[in-house]
Design a protein around this motif. Structure first.
Motif, short mmCIF file in Angstrom:
data_model
loop_
_atom_site.label_atom_id
_atom_site.label_comp_id
_atom_site.label_asym_id
_atom_site.label_seq_id
_atom_site.Cartn_x
_atom_site.Cartn_y
_atom_site.Cartn_z
N THR A 1 -1.55 -33.94 18.92
CA THR A 1 -2.52 -34.17 18.10
C THR A 1 -3.77 -33.76 18.98
OG1 THR A 1 -1.27 -36.40 17.48
CG2 THR A 1 -4.02 -36.18 17.30
N ASP A 2 -4.79 -33.03 18.18
CA ASP A 2 -5.75 -32.70 19.07
C ASP A 2 -7.02 -33.11 18.07
OD1 ASP A 2 -7.88 -31.36 20.07
OD2 ASP A 2 -7.06 -29.17 19.94
N THR A 3 -7.79 -34.12 18.34
CA THR A 3 -8.84 -34.80 17.74
C THR A 3 -10.15 -34.92 18.48
OG1 THR A 3 -7.27 -36.30 16.73
CG2 THR A 3 -9.26 -36.87 16.68
N GLU A 4 -10.96 -34.48 17.74
CA GLU A 4 -12.50 -34.88 18.22
C GLU A 4 -13.29 -35.43 17.20
OE1 GLU A 4 -15.75 -32.19 20.73
OE2 GLU A 4 -14.63 -31.24 19.02
N SER A 5 -14.14 -36.58 17.62
CA SER A 5 -14.87 -37.33 16.58
C SER A 5 -16.24 -37.62 17.25
CB SER A 5 -14.33 -38.58 16.07
OG SER A 5 -14.98 -39.11 15.44
N TYR A 6 -17.27 -37.69 16.68
CA TYR A 6 -18.58 -38.43 17.03
C TYR A 6 -19.29 -38.95 15.94
CZ TYR A 6 -20.54 -33.96 15.11
OH TYR A 6 -20.78 -32.81 14.23
N ALA A 7 -20.16 -39.68 16.24
CA ALA A 7 -20.99 -40.56 15.06
C ALA A 7 -22.26 -40.93 15.94
CB ALA A 7 -20.17 -41.80 14.77
N PHE A 8 -23.16 -41.17 14.84
CA PHE A 8 -24.41 -41.58 15.25
C PHE A 8 -24.85 -42.37 14.09
CE2 PHE A 8 -24.50 -36.96 16.30
CZ PHE A 8 -24.80 -36.91 17.56
N THR A 9 -25.60 -43.73 14.81
CA THR A 9 -25.74 -44.82 13.91
C THR A 9 -27.34 -45.27 14.58
OG1 THR A 9 -23.59 -45.70 13.72
CG2 THR A 9 -25.16 -47.32 13.24
N GLY A 10 -28.22 -45.61 13.46
CA GLY A 10 -29.36 -46.06 13.41
C GLY A 10 -29.42 -47.41 12.92
N HIS A 11 -29.72 -48.48 13.49
CA HIS A 11 -29.88 -50.22 13.02
C HIS A 11 -31.07 -50.55 13.36
CE1 HIS A 11 -27.50 -53.99 12.60
NE2 HIS A 11 -28.84 -54.07 12.10
N LEU A 12 -31.91 -50.77 12.01
CA LEU A 12 -33.38 -50.96 12.13
C LEU A 12 -33.33 -52.45 11.55
CD1 LEU A 12 -36.48 -50.27 12.51
CD2 LEU A 12 -36.26 -49.47 10.03
N SER A 13 -33.88 -53.34 12.05
CA SER A 13 -34.21 -54.70 11.48
C SER A 13 -35.60 -55.45 11.96
CB SER A 13 -33.20 -55.60 12.32
OG SER A 13 -33.34 -55.70 13.65
N PHE A 14 -36.05 -56.06 10.93
CA PHE A 14 -37.38 -56.96 10.94
C PHE A 14 -37.29 -58.24 10.59
CE2 PHE A 14 -39.14 -52.50 11.13
CZ PHE A 14 -40.07 -52.67 11.87
N ASP A 15 -37.89 -59.16 11.26
CA ASP A 15 -37.82 -60.38 10.73
C ASP A 15 -39.47 -60.74 10.28
OD1 ASP A 15 -35.60 -61.30 11.76
OD2 ASP A 15 -36.67 -62.14 13.90
N ILE A 16 -39.15 -60.70 8.46
CA ILE A 16 -40.41 -60.67 8.01
C ILE A 16 -40.97 -62.02 7.90
CG2 ILE A 16 -41.36 -60.56 5.28
CD1 ILE A 16 -39.06 -58.78 4.88
N SER A 17 -40.35 -63.05 8.14
CA SER A 17 -40.68 -64.49 8.23
C SER A 17 -39.73 -65.39 9.14
CB SER A 17 -41.13 -64.95 7.06
OG SER A 17 -39.95 -65.39 6.16
N ASP A 18 -40.13 -66.47 9.18
CA ASP A 18 -39.06 -67.37 9.94
C ASP A 18 -37.75 -67.47 9.09
OD1 ASP A 18 -40.51 -68.02 12.16
OD2 ASP A 18 -41.51 -69.80 11.33
N SER A 19 -37.67 -67.25 7.72
CA SER A 19 -36.50 -67.36 6.99
C SER A 19 -35.87 -66.10 6.30
CB SER A 19 -37.03 -68.12 5.73
OG SER A 19 -37.49 -69.33 6.13
N ILE A 20 -36.73 -65.05 6.28
CA ILE A 20 -36.42 -63.87 5.68
C ILE A 20 -36.30 -62.72 6.81
CG2 ILE A 20 -36.96 -62.04 3.77
CD1 ILE A 20 -38.36 -64.32 2.57
N SER A 21 -35.40 -61.80 6.78
CA SER A 21 -35.07 -60.70 7.51
C SER A 21 -34.60 -59.72 6.82
CB SER A 21 -34.24 -61.10 8.91
OG SER A 21 -33.00 -61.42 8.61
#
Length: 834
Positions: free
Chosen positions: A308-328
């Motif tokens: 088996t000859d395998t090559e894999s790569y991945a890129f991820t971006g995780h963006l988060s904001f708390d809009i208020s104390d209750s909502i994100s």
């Protein structure tokens, strides 16, 4: 139990190394510890056995015992101490999970639902998520586990909380994230089979508000077996992998996490070994490798080196904001590129087959996977005293170009193939394109590198989007007298479009015909183009009641959906129907002894409609015929019990028992091992050829259904694939009542994993199954007083239990192949954290 002389010498060396490491570690002063937060120095040894372990299985942080679903969580220390480095290793620690692999594909099953095909292209029944990102390919699920904060295994349908629907469950890998103080570790393992694993990570602040973490692992080692033809190892290990996180604060309430991953493998792992002939006693269907099989079960004879000859790569971006104390709000965007080559000889033998060599069809397979996936998930979460909710949107796009070929060598056919293709007006450039390689001169001295006899270059595309959501309402906030009652409502709408094309060529050798071949079969993209669109709404409803902080009772009804899939098979226009599952689950979670012990009891029952199954049958123009269809309904019910905790200082344990009764409904199919179903030779004739094994012989078995010329049988009541009735996992560890050096602790640890009878196919044949077995692991671990230094001496599969992990009917070679669980392995691990 007997150890070989070589193993005794290895144990002596490892004992010496471990003792030397322990002595050195006791001499290191505690002052060598880095300046880390107090909670890091506390080194809570009981954290992985506490019901208070924090999980995000429901897209919000909550303790394990507060989560009203069947979920098992394993922390990073527990994974390391149990030497869990692959998904296969999880089955020793998680109830109702089994794992197999063939054709370089992971076969993960939860409660009888999993991957039931060995042709690439279809979705898996159990989803794998890495930091919330779905990993589509079953081949990509064979990567290793490293630098993890924890693993969460969710059992049952998942769709109202996650972007990609899953009918069987989800395995969530949560990686270690950057911290605002410098931290890291180095760790090395050496064991028998000359196996070395090196792992390291470092992370911390770059500037104020910017943090990083970089981790990597290398796995190297000799094989569990040998190819006696080439002299090279099989089931060896050569893997490299890395991950980098960069986390940036965006003001006081926002955060951006950027992640890059890389994986590289080049070895002969996961080899399929010869097990038995498919048609014993039938001369016309004798295996193609007779006289060339390896003698030892873990060896594999082949004129080419499997790999088996395998090559894999991945890129991820995780963006988060708390809009208020209750909502994100959060958005996860990810791109993954996966490329793999699998080489194997489907006669599992050193015999060289080829029409110009011995008059037989060639059997060397080359399968390449070139897959790209992009996904984007948008989440809105809300939390208040009255309601906790998640609303999400998901988009997924995947393009695959798998190429399957059979020929004389890894990348060549027999010399006469070029003349046959020219006769049939098949351009060589087109043939090479379909086979996935181009001629690069000569091979074997003076043999031209020619196209192979069977080449299929598939184009498989999936476009999917979904809207999903779930909300849990605290009824006690609305109605007095109903304190502790909650209602959960959820749903998911899925839209999925699947496109399939399977162009290819098949050269059909026939002695006496022009060029000793019948006309070449040719399939085009246009002629095999098929597309289907699927839509589904899957609801979820749940009740939960917490009469006191230590007790949780819940009931959940949920539905799941898996869209139809195409397959990579010559000229196939098949896109099977979807799978639908409806699941009932009741559970109790209880914490007692002042939080020291935690118990959970779960009962479940489901009905699954349209189970997608794949098998191959010998015969046909290629030498094999692929069948990918929907079985009739299947169903299962079962009970799972987990008990874990630390009843007294120095002792920690976890134990799980699972019972699963999973079977088919009315599933009418043909038996691929029935000789009368396989074309070839002189057909049956009541007068001139009354042989009952001849093609077309009467269906006179007691199991045969009436008025079915292909000898169909009904498998109603047979067990589902890869699903034992009973599975038991127990982990025990005890701190010995003495200290070394400056408060160093020695811990004895053992793990026991039991599985009852497993069948790898729907036909319930002993040869295609695994007898009941128990695996026992043990370890002796040293940890310095400050928790920075560790060393352990360990053994896995202590009694060298020999069991199959999967079987596959190799129709081309007319035989049954098998993969095996690892044999006894042992070694020493040492690490330093800072």
């Amino acid at each position: 139990m007997r150890f070989t002389y070589g193993e005794v010498l290895m144990i002596a060396k490892l004992l010496g190394s471990a003792c030397a490491a322990a002595i050195c570690l006791t001499l290191v002063p505690a002052a060598a510890a880095q300046d880390v937060p107090p909670e890091q120095q506390d080194n809570d040894r009981d954290a992985d056995f506490s019901g208070a372990i924090i999980v995000t299985a429901q897209r919000r942080e909550e303790s394990l015992q507060d989560t009203a679903i069947a979920v098992t969580a394993l922390g990073g220390d527990r994974l390391q101490n149990q030497q869990v480095t692959t998904l296969q290793d999880l089955q020793v620690a998680v109830p109702a999970v089994t794992f197999g692999n063939d054709f370089n594909m992971a076969k993960v099953f939860i409660r009888g639902v999993g991957a039931n095909t060995s042709t690439t292209g279809s979705s898996t029944g159990v989803a794998l998520h890495v930091d919330g990102v779905y990993v589509a390919r079953a081949e990509a699920q064979l990567t290793s586990l490293f630098d993890l904060e924890r693993v969460e295994v969710l059992r049952g349908p998942q769709g109202t909380l996650y972007g990609r629907n899953a009918v069987g469950g989800s395995i969530n890998l949560i990686t270690a994230r950057p911290t605002d103080y410098f931290t890291g570790y180095v760790r090395g393992t050496y064991g028998n089979y000359n196996r070395f694993i090196g792992e390291a990570a470092i992370g911390g602040p770059i500037v104020d508000g910017v943090r990083f973490r970089v981790a990597g692992m290398s796995q190297q080692g000799d094989g569990f077996g040998e190819n006696p033809v080439t002299g090279q190892d099989v089931d060896d290990m050569n893997r490299w992998m890395g991950r980098a996180h960069l986390e940036v604060d965006l003001g006081a309430t926002g955060e951006l996490l950027l992640t890059g991953e890389y994986f590289r493998q080049n070895d002969s792992a996961g080899a399929v070994h010869y097990l038995a002939p498919s048609f014993p006693g039938v001369p016309r269907l004798a295996p193609l490798g007779v006289g060339g099989y390896a003698v030892e079960p873990r060896d594999l004879a082949s004129e080419i080196q499997p790999g088996t000859d395998t090559e894999s790569y991945a890129f991820t971006g995780h963006l988060s904001f708390d809009i208020s104390d209750s909502i994100s709000i959060a958005n996860i965007a990810s791109y993954r590129d996966f490329q793999s080559k699998l080489y194997q000889d489907l006669d599992l033998s050193g015999v060289v087959n080829g029409f110009t060599v011995n008059g037989r069809p060639s059997t060397v397979q080359r399968r390449t996977i070139d897959a790209e996936q992009f996904s984007n998930e948008l989440q809105l979460t809300y939390s208040s005293d009255l309601v906790d909710g998640v609303l999400g949107g998901f988009y997924f796009h995947e393009v695959q170009h798998p190429i399957d070929s059979l020929g004389l060598g890894r990348e060549t056919g027999v010399p006469t193939n070029t003349a046959i293709l020219a006769r049939d007006n098949v351009p060589l450039d087109r043939a090479y394109f379909l086979c996935g390689f181009q001629p690069d001169g000569t091979t074997g001295g003076n043999t031209l590198q020619t196209p192979k006899r069977v080449c299929t270059r598939s184009n498989l595309t999936t476009d999917a989007w979904a809207v999903f959501g779930q909300a849990t309402f605290d009824v006690g906030q609305l109605v007095s007298g109903l304190d502790g009652f909650s209602v959960r409502l959820g749903g998911r709408f899925s839209h999925e479009k699947v496109i399939s094309e399977n162009p290819g060529i098949v050269i059909r050798y026939a002695a006496g015909a022009p060029n000793n071949a019948l006309p070449t079969l040719v399939a085009t993209e246009e002629g095999t183009h098929t597309e289907r669109t699927f839509e589904d709404f899957s609801p979820e409803f749940g009740l939960q009641y917490r009469p006191n902080p230590d007790l949780l009772l819940y009931y959940t009804y949920s539905e799941g959906f898996k869209a139809g899939s195409g397959e990579n098979a010559f000229a196939s226009t098949t896109i099977v129907d979807p799978e639908y599952i409806s699941n009932h689950e009741v559970g109790v979670k209880y914490t007692f002894m002042d939080g020291r012990l935690n118990a959970s009891l779960t009962g479940f029952s489901y009905d699954l409609e349209g189970l997608q199954l794949n098998k191959t049958i010998s015969g046909g123009p290629t030498g094999y015929t692929t069948v990918f269809d929907n079985a009739a309904d299947s169903s299962a019910s079962g009970i799972e019990f987990e008990l874990f905790g630390s009843p007294f200082d120095g002792f920690r344990f976890s134990s799980a028992v699972s019972y699963t009764d999973a079977s088919f409904g009315d599933y009418v199919t043909i038996d691929p091992f029935r000789p009368a179903n396989v074309a070839g030779g002189t057909p049956f004739n009541a007068v001139t050829n009354p042989d009952p094994t001849a093609f077309g012989a009467p269906c006179d078995s007691p199991d045969d259904l009436a008025t079915t010329p292909t000898c169909e049988i009904n498998l109603a009541g047979n067990a589902l694939r890869n699903t034992p009735e009973w599975s038991v996992n127990t982990h025990l560890e005890y701190d010995l009542p003495f200290e070394l050096g400056s408060g160093g602790i020695v811990t004895a640890q053992t793990d026991v994993s039991y599985r009852s009878q497993i069948y790898f196919t729907e036909f319930e044949r002993e040869i295609e199954g695994s007898d009941p077995y128990a695996l026992v692991d043990a370890a002796l671990r040293y940890e310095s007083g400050d928790g920075d230094f560790t060393a352990s001496l360990w053994v896995r599969n202590l009694f060298d239990t020999d069991r199959k992990s999967s079987t596959f009917a190799l129709a081309t070679g007319r035989l049954i192949g098998a993969t095996y669980l690892p044999p006894r392995t042992f070694g020493v691990t040492a690490g330093y954290e800072f």
